[in-house]
Scaffold this motif. Structure first.
Motif, PDB file in Angstrom:
ATOM      1  N   LEU A   1      37.010 -56.457  98.799  1.00  0.00           N
ATOM      2  CA  LEU A   1      35.922 -57.140  98.210  1.00  0.00           C
ATOM      3  C   LEU A   1      36.306 -58.202  97.361  1.00  0.00           C
ATOM      4  N   THR A   2      37.344 -57.839  96.532  1.00  0.00           N
ATOM      5  CA  THR A   2      37.929 -58.856  95.702  1.00  0.00           C
ATOM      6  C   THR A   2      38.562 -60.041  96.437  1.00  0.00           C
ATOM      7  N   GLY A   3      39.335 -59.539  97.422  1.00  0.00           N
ATOM      8  CA  GLY A   3      39.998 -60.746  98.204  1.00  0.00           C
ATOM      9  C   GLY A   3      39.188 -61.406  98.834  1.00  0.00           C
TER      10      GLY A   3
ATOM     11  N   THR B   1      45.238 -62.238  95.171  1.00  0.00           N
ATOM     12  CA  THR B   1      44.887 -63.606  95.110  1.00  0.00           C
ATOM     13  C   THR B   1      45.967 -64.599  96.029  1.00  0.00           C
ATOM     14  N   LEU B   2      47.334 -64.168  95.776  1.00  0.00           N
ATOM     15  CA  LEU B   2      48.450 -64.977  96.511  1.00  0.00           C
ATOM     16  C   LEU B   2      48.209 -64.734  97.725  1.00  0.00           C
ATOM     17  N   ILE B   3      47.817 -63.691  98.214  1.00  0.00           N
ATOM     18  CA  ILE B   3      47.756 -63.332  99.923  1.00  0.00           C
ATOM     19  C   ILE B   3      46.504 -64.325 100.478  1.00  0.00           C
ATOM     20  N   VAL B   4      45.474 -64.493  99.704  1.00  0.00           N
ATOM     21  CA  VAL B   4      44.306 -65.467  99.994  1.00  0.00           C
ATOM     22  C   VAL B   4      44.893 -66.959  99.930  1.00  0.00           C
ATOM     23  N   ILE B   5      45.635 -67.235  98.732  1.00  0.00           N
ATOM     24  CA  ILE B   5      46.222 -68.543  98.851  1.00  0.00           C
ATOM     25  C   ILE B   5      46.816 -68.952 100.013  1.00  0.00           C
TER      26      ILE B   5
ATOM     27  N   SER C   1      53.314 -69.622  96.970  1.00  0.00           N
ATOM     28  CA  SER C   1      52.588 -68.191  96.914  1.00  0.00           C
ATOM     29  C   SER C   1      53.201 -67.116  97.810  1.00  0.00           C
ATOM     30  N   LYS C   2      54.032 -67.529  98.708  1.00  0.00           N
ATOM     31  CA  LYS C   2      54.751 -66.542  99.492  1.00  0.00           C
ATOM     32  C   LYS C   2      55.713 -66.025  98.630  1.00  0.00           C
ATOM     33  N   ILE C   3      56.555 -66.976  98.213  1.00  0.00           N
ATOM     34  CA  ILE C   3      57.738 -66.428  97.210  1.00  0.00           C
ATOM     35  C   ILE C   3      57.109 -65.620  95.750  1.00  0.00           C
ATOM     36  N   ILE C   4      56.116 -65.873  95.444  1.00  0.00           N
ATOM     37  CA  ILE C   4      55.513 -65.503  94.219  1.00  0.00           C
ATOM     38  C   ILE C   4      54.939 -63.848  94.596  1.00  0.00           C
ATOM     39  N   CYS C   5      54.326 -63.889  95.777  1.00  0.00           N
ATOM     40  CA  CYS C   5      53.647 -62.622  96.389  1.00  0.00           C
ATOM     41  C   CYS C   5      54.837 -61.621  96.631  1.00  0.00           C
ATOM     42  N   ILE C   6      56.184 -61.987  96.864  1.00  0.00           N
ATOM     43  CA  ILE C   6      57.191 -61.319  97.339  1.00  0.00           C
ATOM     44  C   ILE C   6      57.842 -60.698  95.823  1.00  0.00           C
TER      45      ILE C   6
END
Length: 259
Positions: A170-172, A84-88, A10-15
């Motif tokens: 709110l979504t997060g 979504t990636l931040i939450v994961i 998730s960190k890599i994809i978020c970046i």
């Protein structure tokens, strides 16, 4: 799936998605600046033939106030994937996360459109929009806050950013509650998946108001003309959040101070 794998992935994809969103924002800045330069030059050459040519500015050309095209859609899709990636990532790092922290982190993606606006301020004069050209700006007299747009355009943009920040938060938060309520991190993708369904379905309506996240994304006529749609969207997310809060409470899952 192993939490360490989820965290790293998730960190890599978020970046990657953040860099892509930044690149799209900067590219739209380049497009707008180039278009404005050509447009201004054309107006100078044709002043006598077209003395009523509208005056554009960063307030009318930035990524949140212009036309909705493929680039804009991809830009906002990347932002919501980031949520979504931040939450994961946060849940994979530690299950002891607070709702308010997730809300703030998710809302922070609203900063990406600001980058585009600031770039335009550097190269395009910040001319106050004139209501004479309202049909060119997509902000007409029937829109909410139209007087604010023409008298205090910067305040108008701030209202948009606040609304977008709250919607992203709110979504997060909803993604976080889904993961908590169903005790599975991967359930956090459900809210954003539903947003994508609405994103591409223009005809979804509730009580005659069109419900589509695109109304949140644009600060022009799409945003202000359908203010009630925005309120309905926020209420729906809040109701779902309250339901999930109830499920978490019933299952003795603490989402205020971490599990």
């Amino acid at each position: 799936m192993n939490n360490n794998i989820l965290k790293t992935t998730s960190k890599i994809i978020c970046i990657i998605t953040s860099l892509c969103a930044l690149a799209l924002s900067l590219y739209r800045s380049y497009e707008s600046i180039s278009w404005y330069k050509d447009y201004s030059h054309a107006c100078e050459l044709n002043t006598q033939r077209n003395s009523l040519a509208p005056l554009f500015s960063p307030f009318t050309l930035w990524i949140g106030g212009g036309k909705i095209d493929l680039l804009v859609k991809m830009f906002y899709i990347l932002l919501f994937i980031n949520i979504t990636l931040i939450v994961i990532y946060k849940l994979a790092s530690s299950p002891k996360q607070e709702y308010k922290k997730i809300f703030i982190l998710s809302g922070s993606v609203a900063l990406f459109p600001i980058i585009n606006l600031l770039c335009l301020f550097l190269f395009i004069p910040a001319i106050k929009p004139d209501s004479v050209y309202d049909i060119h700006y997509n902000v007409i007299s029937t829109n909410h806050f139209c007087n604010t747009f023409y008298n205090h355009p910067l305040l108008y943009c701030l209202i948009y950013f606040l609304a977008f920040f709250v919607f992203c938060g709110l979504t997060g938060g909803l993604s976080f509650l889904f993961a908590k309520a169903f005790k599975n991190i991967l359930f956090s993708v459900v809210p954003v998946f539903l947003l994508f369904v609405l994103f591409f379905e223009d005809k979804f309506e509730i009580i005659k108001y069109r419900i589509n996240p695109i109304t949140i994304f644009q600060s022009d006529v799409t945003f202000m003309e359908f203010i009630y749609s925005i309120i309905i969207e926020a209420i729906i997310i809040i109701l779902f959040s309250l339901l999930l809060f109830f499920i978490c409470t019933k299952n003795k899952i603490n989402v205020k101070e971490g599990e």
